[in-house]
Design a protein around this motif. Sequence first.
Motif, mmCIF file in Angstrom:
data_model
loop_
_atom_site.group_PDB
_atom_site.id
_atom_site.type_symbol
_atom_site.label_atom_id
_atom_site.label_comp_id
_atom_site.label_asym_id
_atom_site.label_seq_id
_atom_site.Cartn_x
_atom_site.Cartn_y
_atom_site.Cartn_z
ATOM 1 N N ASP A 166 0.868 -1.402 0.017
ATOM 2 C CA ASP A 166 -0.066 0.058 0.020
ATOM 3 C C ASP A 166 0.739 1.435 0.066
ATOM 4 O OD1 ASP A 166 -1.965 2.141 0.210
ATOM 5 O OD2 ASP A 166 -2.633 1.034 2.242
ATOM 6 N N LEU A 167 0.834 2.065 -0.955
ATOM 7 C CA LEU A 167 1.699 3.047 -1.251
ATOM 8 C C LEU A 167 1.352 4.483 -0.355
ATOM 9 C CD1 LEU A 167 2.252 3.731 -5.044
ATOM 10 C CD2 LEU A 167 3.858 2.946 -3.339
ATOM 11 N N SER A 168 0.081 4.337 0.163
ATOM 12 C CA SER A 168 -0.499 5.397 1.216
ATOM 13 C C SER A 168 0.316 5.156 2.656
ATOM 14 C CB SER A 168 -1.726 5.083 1.552
ATOM 15 O OG SER A 168 -2.228 3.960 2.171
ATOM 16 N N LEU A 169 1.294 3.971 2.787
ATOM 17 C CA LEU A 169 1.844 3.857 3.804
ATOM 18 C C LEU A 169 3.231 4.657 3.965
ATOM 19 C CD1 LEU A 169 1.352 0.006 4.386
ATOM 20 C CD2 LEU A 169 0.399 1.842 5.719
ATOM 21 N N ALA A 170 3.401 5.202 2.869
ATOM 22 C CA ALA A 170 4.934 5.764 2.686
ATOM 23 C C ALA A 170 5.146 6.914 3.604
ATOM 24 C CB ALA A 170 4.909 6.482 1.419
ATOM 25 N N PRO A 171 4.214 7.677 4.244
ATOM 26 C CA PRO A 171 4.761 8.728 5.222
ATOM 27 C C PRO A 171 5.003 8.172 6.523
ATOM 28 C CG PRO A 171 2.521 9.474 3.975
ATOM 29 C CD PRO A 171 2.911 8.078 3.712
ATOM 30 N N LEU A 172 4.635 7.253 6.793
ATOM 31 C CA LEU A 172 4.939 6.258 8.141
ATOM 32 C C LEU A 172 6.216 5.781 7.629
ATOM 33 C CD1 LEU A 172 4.547 5.213 11.142
ATOM 34 C CD2 LEU A 172 3.209 3.360 9.838
ATOM 35 N N GLY A 173 6.433 5.160 6.626
ATOM 36 C CA GLY A 173 7.627 4.458 6.420
ATOM 37 C C GLY A 173 8.843 5.612 6.468
ATOM 38 N N LYS A 174 8.475 6.772 5.944
ATOM 39 C CA LYS A 174 9.721 7.856 5.839
ATOM 40 C C LYS A 174 9.911 8.277 7.196
ATOM 41 C CE LYS A 174 11.881 11.129 3.587
ATOM 42 N NZ LYS A 174 12.659 11.887 4.744
ATOM 43 N N GLN A 175 8.937 8.240 7.997
ATOM 44 C CA GLN A 175 9.238 8.517 9.653
ATOM 45 C C GLN A 175 10.140 7.786 10.147
ATOM 46 O OE1 GLN A 175 5.403 9.434 11.547
ATOM 47 N NE2 GLN A 175 6.738 9.709 13.574
ATOM 48 N N ARG A 176 9.771 6.415 9.951
ATOM 49 C CA ARG A 176 10.618 5.242 10.573
ATOM 50 C C ARG A 176 12.103 5.339 9.971
ATOM 51 N NH1 ARG A 176 8.679 0.389 9.866
ATOM 52 N NH2 ARG A 176 9.755 -0.264 11.581
ATOM 53 N N ILE A 177 12.216 5.564 8.977
ATOM 54 C CA ILE A 177 13.570 5.254 8.199
ATOM 55 C C ILE A 177 14.356 6.642 8.536
ATOM 56 C CG2 ILE A 177 14.841 5.772 5.929
ATOM 57 C CD1 ILE A 177 12.299 4.269 4.534
ATOM 58 N N ASP A 178 13.706 7.744 8.809
ATOM 59 C CA ASP A 178 14.466 8.957 9.415
ATOM 60 C C ASP A 178 14.943 8.770 10.649
ATOM 61 O OD1 ASP A 178 14.220 10.393 7.052
ATOM 62 O OD2 ASP A 178 12.605 11.476 7.669
ATOM 63 N N TRP A 179 14.202 7.820 11.515
ATOM 64 C CA TRP A 179 14.610 7.496 12.994
ATOM 65 C C TRP A 179 15.657 6.616 12.963
ATOM 66 C CZ3 TRP A 179 13.639 9.003 17.783
ATOM 67 C CH2 TRP A 179 14.137 8.000 18.813
ATOM 68 N N ALA A 180 15.599 5.591 12.017
ATOM 69 C CA ALA A 180 16.551 4.545 11.952
ATOM 70 C C ALA A 180 18.045 5.350 11.578
ATOM 71 C CB ALA A 180 16.550 3.431 10.920
ATOM 72 N N GLY A 181 17.876 6.018 10.662
ATOM 73 C CA GLY A 181 19.328 7.063 10.322
ATOM 74 C C GLY A 181 20.034 7.643 11.417
ATOM 75 N N ARG A 182 19.242 7.863 12.514
ATOM 76 C CA ARG A 182 20.027 8.675 13.618
ATOM 77 C C ARG A 182 20.885 7.664 14.238
ATOM 78 N NH1 ARG A 182 15.984 11.873 16.634
ATOM 79 N NH2 ARG A 182 16.784 11.033 18.520
ATOM 80 N N GLU A 183 20.894 6.269 13.913
ATOM 81 C CA GLU A 183 21.702 5.616 14.562
ATOM 82 C C GLU A 183 22.597 4.844 13.471
ATOM 83 O OE1 GLU A 183 21.556 3.815 18.201
ATOM 84 O OE2 GLU A 183 21.326 5.799 18.265
ATOM 85 N N MET A 184 22.717 5.601 12.418
ATOM 86 C CA MET A 184 23.442 4.900 11.200
ATOM 87 C C MET A 184 24.389 5.870 10.604
ATOM 88 S SD MET A 184 20.500 2.474 9.518
ATOM 89 C CE MET A 184 21.573 1.323 8.371
ATOM 90 N N PRO A 185 25.208 6.423 11.552
ATOM 91 C CA PRO A 185 26.239 7.503 11.005
ATOM 92 C C PRO A 185 27.307 6.855 9.942
ATOM 93 C CG PRO A 185 27.020 6.793 13.082
ATOM 94 C CD PRO A 185 25.462 6.198 12.714
ATOM 95 N N VAL A 186 27.772 5.587 10.053
ATOM 96 C CA VAL A 186 28.719 5.266 9.105
ATOM 97 C C VAL A 186 28.222 5.007 7.773
ATOM 98 C CG1 VAL A 186 30.247 3.156 8.557
ATOM 99 C CG2 VAL A 186 30.066 4.064 10.993
ATOM 100 N N LEU A 187 26.933 4.489 7.514
ATOM 101 C CA LEU A 187 26.580 4.466 6.160
ATOM 102 C C LEU A 187 26.115 5.978 5.598
ATOM 103 C CD1 LEU A 187 25.765 2.397 4.142
ATOM 104 C CD2 LEU A 187 23.324 2.329 5.094
ATOM 105 N N LYS A 188 25.533 6.744 6.521
ATOM 106 C CA LYS A 188 25.428 8.258 6.081
ATOM 107 C C LYS A 188 26.587 8.739 5.335
ATOM 108 C CE LYS A 188 22.979 12.019 5.918
ATOM 109 N NZ LYS A 188 21.898 12.083 4.729
ATOM 110 N N GLN A 189 27.847 8.552 6.286
ATOM 111 C CA GLN A 189 29.142 9.153 5.727
ATOM 112 C C GLN A 189 29.413 8.414 4.484
ATOM 113 O OE1 GLN A 189 32.211 9.570 8.672
ATOM 114 N NE2 GLN A 189 30.738 8.781 10.099
ATOM 115 N N ILE A 190 29.146 7.095 4.280
ATOM 116 C CA ILE A 190 29.295 6.598 2.783
ATOM 117 C C ILE A 190 28.429 6.890 2.067
ATOM 118 C CG2 ILE A 190 29.442 4.241 1.688
ATOM 119 C CD1 ILE A 190 30.327 2.946 4.450
ATOM 120 N N GLN A 191 27.182 7.406 2.218
ATOM 121 C CA GLN A 191 26.226 7.682 1.147
ATOM 122 C C GLN A 191 26.845 8.985 0.816
ATOM 123 O OE1 GLN A 191 22.195 7.965 2.851
ATOM 124 N NE2 GLN A 191 21.705 9.791 1.328
ATOM 125 N N GLU A 192 27.154 9.955 1.503
ATOM 126 C CA GLU A 192 27.535 11.293 1.231
ATOM 127 C C GLU A 192 28.602 11.280 0.120
ATOM 128 O OE1 GLU A 192 28.308 13.221 4.918
ATOM 129 O OE2 GLU A 192 26.017 13.605 5.308
#
Length: 425
Positions: A14-40
């Motif tokens: 269900d694509l309408s679930l996307a806003p909740l997914g975005k919120q949860r993905i952003d929350w997980a990103g707080r604990e993923m600094p290594v991958l964030k640096q690699i992404q940049e």
Amino acid sequence: MTATTVQLKHEVKDLSLAPLGKQRIDWAGREMPVLKQIQERFGREKPFAGIRLVACCHVTTETAHLAIALKAGGADAMLIASNPLSTQDDVAACLVADYGIPVFAFKGEDNATYHRHVQIALDHKPNIIIDDGSDVTATLIQERQHQIPDIIGTTEETTTGIVRLQAMFKDGVLTFPAMNVNDAETKHFFDNRYGTGQSTLDGIIRATNILLAGKTVVVAGYGWCGKGTAMRARGMGANVIVTEINPVKAIEATMDGFRVMPMAEAAPLADIFITVTGNKHIIRSEHFQDMKDGAIVCNSGHFDIEIDLKTLESMASEIRTVRPFTQEYRLKSGKSVVVLGEGRLINLAAAEGHPSAVMDMSFANQALACEYLVKNKGKLAPGLHSIPAELDGEIAALKLKAMGINIDTLTAEQVEYMNSWTSGT
């Protein structure tokens, strides 16, 4: 494959679930600094420009960050699920709607749908495969030989997948390089031990709401996943028994303070059974017969075949769902056996999988392994390759930096001493 199926751009719940997914993905990103640096860095350097990439992974908030990093690096990436019960539907929707990444996955998909998604992934004509269990790679070799020349290489996340790749190479059918991500030190020491340990018990507790303190728990297998599970179960007050086939690991478990015995001896003693071996039928008919009434059985290994569910079903006079992800098999003898998560990965079926901080390092290994394959295209021999020590060290250093932890460095004198054979005591 029909023409209509090939033209699908995504298949999510269900694509309408996307806003909740975005919120949860952003929350997980707080604990993923290594991958964030690699992404940049990937965003600046575009190491995957022109590369078609397929990832067969658990579709979770953490996997989302890997997919986003790969796309930032220029990859034409597609994501499918590696397990029918591990997909987080809001995350799948967000990756499609907000990031334009094709996803073919939804929680609860049946085996036929899963195999269809594997075929869709191979229709993408990948140059790189990120695998979790080696199903995509095995299907490519068995059914899509004509696509092998397009393959730069594959990366593998799990012990089960590594065992399968070793068998492929032994049989002479693995004719391209495969990166052994599972055995990277910044993967198995942390992901398998701390991630599996915590998330497995999280899944059991969410599914059952039982108190672990005072219970007797059997952990089948004392690899890194088993070590973490046993350690965390004991930490919550459980009496832990370990079953093993490897004498060295059995000694280690004994020295770590656990009781060690065969499954046949453990079966009548335990309240909860957790399999983490990567093998099949670890718990089977004779064990079910000897279990206590109401014994709980679950799996945190890759495939559901660790528990012989077909035999258990044949032994049952009644099967009923008593809680979400919790089924009670009433045996003809009158006793019951409770199975969690349909025998699939309980940490993903009933919980959210590994904590983000752990997957930060695991997926950093995946991202850098893919980059390594591209940089060394045509230079690597067929077969399994370890993650280079310098990449492992780079990931660990980035993690320490993000945690604000400093460590010592060798002095010039110490470097000379460690590289000399003439200096004695």
